[in-house]
Write a protein that holds these residues in place. Structure first.
Motif, PDB file in Angstrom:
ATOM      1  N   LEU A 240       7.567  -7.606  -7.975  1.00  0.00           N
ATOM      2  CA  LEU A 240       6.593  -7.643  -6.789  1.00  0.00           C
ATOM      3  C   LEU A 240       5.689  -8.901  -6.472  1.00  0.00           C
ATOM      4  O   LEU A 240       4.859  -9.203  -6.523  1.00  0.00           O
ATOM      5  CB  LEU A 240       5.382  -6.649  -7.071  1.00  0.00           C
ATOM      6  N   ASP A 241       6.783 -10.266  -6.819  1.00  0.00           N
ATOM      7  CA  ASP A 241       6.294 -11.605  -7.033  1.00  0.00           C
ATOM      8  C   ASP A 241       5.778 -11.940  -5.690  1.00  0.00           C
ATOM      9  O   ASP A 241       4.721 -12.891  -5.568  1.00  0.00           O
ATOM     10  CB  ASP A 241       7.304 -12.622  -7.237  1.00  0.00           C
ATOM     11  N   GLU A 242       6.204 -11.394  -4.566  1.00  0.00           N
ATOM     12  CA  GLU A 242       5.668 -11.758  -3.317  1.00  0.00           C
ATOM     13  C   GLU A 242       4.265 -11.162  -2.636  1.00  0.00           C
ATOM     14  O   GLU A 242       3.729 -11.569  -1.859  1.00  0.00           O
ATOM     15  CB  GLU A 242       6.744 -11.411  -2.231  1.00  0.00           C
ATOM     16  N   PHE A 243       3.915 -10.294  -3.553  1.00  0.00           N
ATOM     17  CA  PHE A 243       2.614  -9.544  -3.070  1.00  0.00           C
ATOM     18  C   PHE A 243       1.297 -10.071  -4.226  1.00  0.00           C
ATOM     19  O   PHE A 243       1.643 -10.329  -5.305  1.00  0.00           O
ATOM     20  CB  PHE A 243       2.630  -7.983  -3.626  1.00  0.00           C
ATOM     21  N   ASP A 244       0.347 -10.222  -3.352  1.00  0.00           N
ATOM     22  CA  ASP A 244      -1.080 -10.572  -3.968  1.00  0.00           C
ATOM     23  C   ASP A 244      -1.875  -9.374  -4.624  1.00  0.00           C
ATOM     24  O   ASP A 244      -2.560  -9.423  -5.879  1.00  0.00           O
ATOM     25  CB  ASP A 244      -1.995 -11.210  -3.126  1.00  0.00           C
ATOM     26  N   ALA A 245      -1.397  -8.283  -4.133  1.00  0.00           N
ATOM     27  CA  ALA A 245      -2.235  -6.900  -4.620  1.00  0.00           C
ATOM     28  C   ALA A 245      -1.469  -5.766  -4.218  1.00  0.00           C
ATOM     29  O   ALA A 245      -0.801  -5.759  -3.197  1.00  0.00           O
ATOM     30  CB  ALA A 245      -3.730  -6.935  -4.162  1.00  0.00           C
ATOM     31  N   VAL A 246      -1.676  -4.788  -5.114  1.00  0.00           N
ATOM     32  CA  VAL A 246      -1.188  -3.386  -4.588  1.00  0.00           C
ATOM     33  C   VAL A 246      -2.318  -2.265  -4.832  1.00  0.00           C
ATOM     34  O   VAL A 246      -3.006  -2.280  -5.668  1.00  0.00           O
ATOM     35  CB  VAL A 246      -0.094  -3.063  -5.943  1.00  0.00           C
ATOM     36  N   ILE A 247      -2.330  -1.511  -3.772  1.00  0.00           N
ATOM     37  CA  ILE A 247      -3.372  -0.474  -3.568  1.00  0.00           C
ATOM     38  C   ILE A 247      -2.578   1.015  -3.570  1.00  0.00           C
ATOM     39  O   ILE A 247      -1.714   1.192  -2.642  1.00  0.00           O
ATOM     40  CB  ILE A 247      -4.145  -0.386  -2.278  1.00  0.00           C
ATOM     41  N   ASN A 248      -2.660   1.831  -4.489  1.00  0.00           N
ATOM     42  CA  ASN A 248      -1.701   2.779  -4.803  1.00  0.00           C
ATOM     43  C   ASN A 248      -2.413   4.121  -4.552  1.00  0.00           C
ATOM     44  O   ASN A 248      -3.384   4.725  -5.298  1.00  0.00           O
ATOM     45  CB  ASN A 248      -0.992   2.878  -5.999  1.00  0.00           C
ATOM     46  N   LEU A 249      -2.297   4.764  -3.240  1.00  0.00           N
ATOM     47  CA  LEU A 249      -3.392   5.856  -2.798  1.00  0.00           C
ATOM     48  C   LEU A 249      -2.290   7.166  -2.797  1.00  0.00           C
ATOM     49  O   LEU A 249      -2.819   8.364  -2.090  1.00  0.00           O
ATOM     50  CB  LEU A 249      -3.946   5.770  -1.826  1.00  0.00           C
ATOM     51  N   ALA A 250      -1.029   7.065  -2.969  1.00  0.00           N
ATOM     52  CA  ALA A 250       0.060   8.030  -2.999  1.00  0.00           C
ATOM     53  C   ALA A 250      -0.229   9.377  -3.805  1.00  0.00           C
ATOM     54  O   ALA A 250      -0.686   9.192  -4.756  1.00  0.00           O
ATOM     55  CB  ALA A 250       1.267   7.678  -3.079  1.00  0.00           C
ATOM     56  N   GLY A 251      -0.005  10.410  -3.226  1.00  0.00           N
ATOM     57  CA  GLY A 251      -0.048  11.889  -3.992  1.00  0.00           C
ATOM     58  C   GLY A 251      -0.297  12.976  -3.244  1.00  0.00           C
ATOM     59  O   GLY A 251      -0.848  13.223  -2.310  1.00  0.00           O
ATOM     60  N   GLU A 252       0.382  14.113  -3.483  1.00  0.00           N
ATOM     61  CA  GLU A 252       0.177  15.370  -3.141  1.00  0.00           C
ATOM     62  C   GLU A 252      -0.964  15.764  -2.930  1.00  0.00           C
ATOM     63  O   GLU A 252      -1.784  15.531  -3.976  1.00  0.00           O
ATOM     64  CB  GLU A 252       1.332  16.276  -3.801  1.00  0.00           C
ATOM     65  N   PRO A 253      -1.706  16.225  -1.934  1.00  0.00           N
ATOM     66  CA  PRO A 253      -3.257  16.804  -2.125  1.00  0.00           C
ATOM     67  C   PRO A 253      -3.146  18.042  -3.073  1.00  0.00           C
ATOM     68  O   PRO A 253      -2.401  18.875  -3.326  1.00  0.00           O
ATOM     69  CB  PRO A 253      -3.454  17.617  -0.518  1.00  0.00           C
TER      70      PRO A 253
ATOM     71  N   GLN B  41       4.091  23.845  -7.963  1.00  0.00           N
ATOM     72  CA  GLN B  41       3.214  23.067  -7.241  1.00  0.00           C
ATOM     73  C   GLN B  41       2.415  22.115  -8.223  1.00  0.00           C
ATOM     74  O   GLN B  41       2.413  20.974  -7.859  1.00  0.00           O
ATOM     75  CB  GLN B  41       1.921  23.731  -6.305  1.00  0.00           C
ATOM     76  N   LYS B  42       2.204  22.414  -9.348  1.00  0.00           N
ATOM     77  CA  LYS B  42       1.715  21.528 -10.489  1.00  0.00           C
ATOM     78  C   LYS B  42       2.754  20.499 -10.816  1.00  0.00           C
ATOM     79  O   LYS B  42       2.149  19.001 -10.781  1.00  0.00           O
ATOM     80  CB  LYS B  42       1.530  22.217 -11.813  1.00  0.00           C
ATOM     81  N   ARG B  43       4.000  20.622 -10.733  1.00  0.00           N
ATOM     82  CA  ARG B  43       5.185  19.905 -10.811  1.00  0.00           C
ATOM     83  C   ARG B  43       5.069  18.523  -9.980  1.00  0.00           C
ATOM     84  O   ARG B  43       5.209  17.289 -10.185  1.00  0.00           O
ATOM     85  CB  ARG B  43       6.394  20.364 -11.138  1.00  0.00           C
ATOM     86  N   ARG B  44       4.829  19.206  -8.572  1.00  0.00           N
ATOM     87  CA  ARG B  44       4.876  18.459  -7.424  1.00  0.00           C
ATOM     88  C   ARG B  44       3.662  17.580  -7.334  1.00  0.00           C
ATOM     89  O   ARG B  44       3.686  16.304  -6.978  1.00  0.00           O
ATOM     90  CB  ARG B  44       4.928  19.283  -6.175  1.00  0.00           C
ATOM     91  N   ILE B  45       2.649  18.008  -7.754  1.00  0.00           N
ATOM     92  CA  ILE B  45       1.075  17.327  -7.696  1.00  0.00           C
ATOM     93  C   ILE B  45       1.355  16.219  -8.760  1.00  0.00           C
ATOM     94  O   ILE B  45       1.002  14.767  -8.610  1.00  0.00           O
ATOM     95  CB  ILE B  45      -0.038  18.085  -8.196  1.00  0.00           C
ATOM     96  N   CYS B  46       1.836  16.398 -10.014  1.00  0.00           N
ATOM     97  CA  CYS B  46       1.931  15.352 -11.089  1.00  0.00           C
ATOM     98  C   CYS B  46       3.263  14.118 -10.475  1.00  0.00           C
ATOM     99  O   CYS B  46       2.893  13.130 -10.754  1.00  0.00           O
ATOM    100  CB  CYS B  46       2.708  16.150 -12.405  1.00  0.00           C
TER     101      CYS B  46
ATOM    102  N   ILE C 215       0.756  -1.167   0.122  1.00  0.00           N
ATOM    103  CA  ILE C 215       0.069  -0.146   0.047  1.00  0.00           C
ATOM    104  C   ILE C 215       0.862   1.224   0.092  1.00  0.00           C
ATOM    105  O   ILE C 215       1.788   1.363   0.891  1.00  0.00           O
ATOM    106  CB  ILE C 215      -0.831  -0.004   1.149  1.00  0.00           C
ATOM    107  N   THR C 216       0.433   1.997  -0.968  1.00  0.00           N
ATOM    108  CA  THR C 216       1.120   3.646  -0.868  1.00  0.00           C
ATOM    109  C   THR C 216      -0.089   4.363  -0.426  1.00  0.00           C
ATOM    110  O   THR C 216      -1.147   4.276  -0.525  1.00  0.00           O
ATOM    111  CB  THR C 216       1.656   3.872  -2.086  1.00  0.00           C
ATOM    112  N   GLY C 217       0.387   5.663   0.209  1.00  0.00           N
ATOM    113  CA  GLY C 217      -0.460   6.661   0.919  1.00  0.00           C
ATOM    114  C   GLY C 217      -1.280   6.006   2.067  1.00  0.00           C
ATOM    115  O   GLY C 217      -2.469   6.436   2.277  1.00  0.00           O
ATOM    116  N   GLY C 218      -0.718   5.264   2.829  1.00  0.00           N
ATOM    117  CA  GLY C 218      -1.304   4.535   3.898  1.00  0.00           C
ATOM    118  C   GLY C 218      -1.617   5.570   4.898  1.00  0.00           C
ATOM    119  O   GLY C 218      -2.532   5.253   5.853  1.00  0.00           O
ATOM    120  N   THR C 219      -0.822   6.488   5.069  1.00  0.00           N
ATOM    121  CA  THR C 219      -1.278   7.600   6.111  1.00  0.00           C
ATOM    122  C   THR C 219      -2.026   8.622   5.799  1.00  0.00           C
ATOM    123  O   THR C 219      -2.232   9.780   6.405  1.00  0.00           O
ATOM    124  CB  THR C 219       0.391   8.125   6.799  1.00  0.00           C
ATOM    125  N   GLY C 220      -2.369   8.659   4.421  1.00  0.00           N
ATOM    126  CA  GLY C 220      -3.133   9.578   4.116  1.00  0.00           C
ATOM    127  C   GLY C 220      -4.795   9.415   4.588  1.00  0.00           C
ATOM    128  O   GLY C 220      -5.029   8.414   5.355  1.00  0.00           O
TER     129      GLY C 220
END
Length: 304
Positions: A59-72, A82-87, A5-10
């Protein structure tokens, strides 16, 4: 399942982890100490943290990936920097994950990756489902379109990709609703512009339930509108929030003032997005909160 999981602290990530903590979870974070503090509500011996994907060649060891990362996207004016950071905060991590999935002999069977209803741009009163063809010059579409293209490169006969075209997630813990509460509590709330623009909302409970539903439904793939079945206009939302808080609803913020204050990012408040969750509904997903009034009553009750 073993899930990366990415973005797990969001805002969404923290709620999602509560629902899936019986699985083996690996959370990517820049600051492990801070992540452990923020996620102290997850009482699981199956949770670990990593600071980088560099340690993986596949990522052979993983069954799934959940990608929630991103600058607000709504927190600051959209300067070039800021646009560059968002992208970069969305595209780079998604590309890393896609590259690792492509390099895997036994890749994760599911890759769920973030996007937003901003993908569609302004559609006035038109109802938008996932089949709508989009021709937009807006920055939100530019960000989401490329983000989705990068994620879809991970798709194969071994890996399905689901894209979360997320509306405004309503939560008592933060996000848009928390920012709105104070002015409304002070009797200063009201519609933005003419208030005719549609507001695609989703209760946090349904947001995380829908992610889990997509995780568990092997037939699900492609884009999904993560929005309640009954979007409302900004004016109706505003009236409902004022009524729920038992506060007056007499002021409004003219569109020119929003444009002056926010610049280009005012499209986030002024674009009309009447997005419907057609694909989720077709899959059989049942929303707990379909209508705005019960959703707000539930959230306000839990805030106080």
């Amino acid at each position: 399942m073993k899930i990366l999981i990415t973005g797990g602290t969001g805002l969404i990530g923290k709620e999602l982890l509560k629902l899936i903590m019986t699985h083996h979870l690996v959370v990517l974070t820049r600051n492990v100490d801070e992540a452990e503090r923020q996620l102290s509500h997850i009482h699981s011996g199956k949770l670990r943290f990593i600071q980088s994907l560099e340690q993986f060649t596949t990522l052979d060891e993983f069954d799934a990936v959940i990608n929630l990362a991103g600058e607000p996207i709504a927190d600051k004016r959209w300067s070039k920097r800021q646009k560059r950071r968002i992208c970069d905060s969305r595209w780079a991590i998604t590309q890393q994950i896609t590259t690792l999935i492509q390099a895997s002999e036994h890749p994760p069977h599911t890759f769920i990756s973030g996007s937003a209803v901003g993908y569609y741009g302004d559609h006035q009163n038109d109802i938008i489902d996932e089949t709508v063809e989009v021709h937009s010059n807006g920055f939100s579409h530019y960000v989401c379109s490329n983000w989705e293209k990068i994620a879809l490169r991970a798709q194969s006969d071994k890996t399905r990709v689901c894209l979360l075209r997320t509306g405004v997630v309503l939560s008592s813990e933060g996000g848009a609703l928390k920012k709105m509460l104070l002015p409304y509590q002070l009797g200063l709330g009201g519609p933005i512009g003419r208030g005719r623009q549609y507001f695609p909302w989703i209760h946090m409970i349904d947001m995380v339930r829908a992610i889990v539903y997509l995780l568990e439904h092997g037939r699900a793939s492609g884009p999904f509108n993560m929005a309640a079945p009954h979007p409302v206009t900004n004016k109706v939302f505003s009236q409902c929030l004022a009524r729920t808080l038992k506060r007056p609803h007499i002021l409004f913020t003219p569109a020119f003032a929003i444009k002056l204050a926010m610049g280009e990012s005012s499209e986030l408040l002024l674009d009309s997005l009447r997005a419907k969750p057609k694909k989720l509904s077709d899959l059989g997903f049942q929303f707990h909160f379909c209508r705005i009034e019960p959703a707000l009553k539930h959230l306000i009750h839990h805030t106080h």
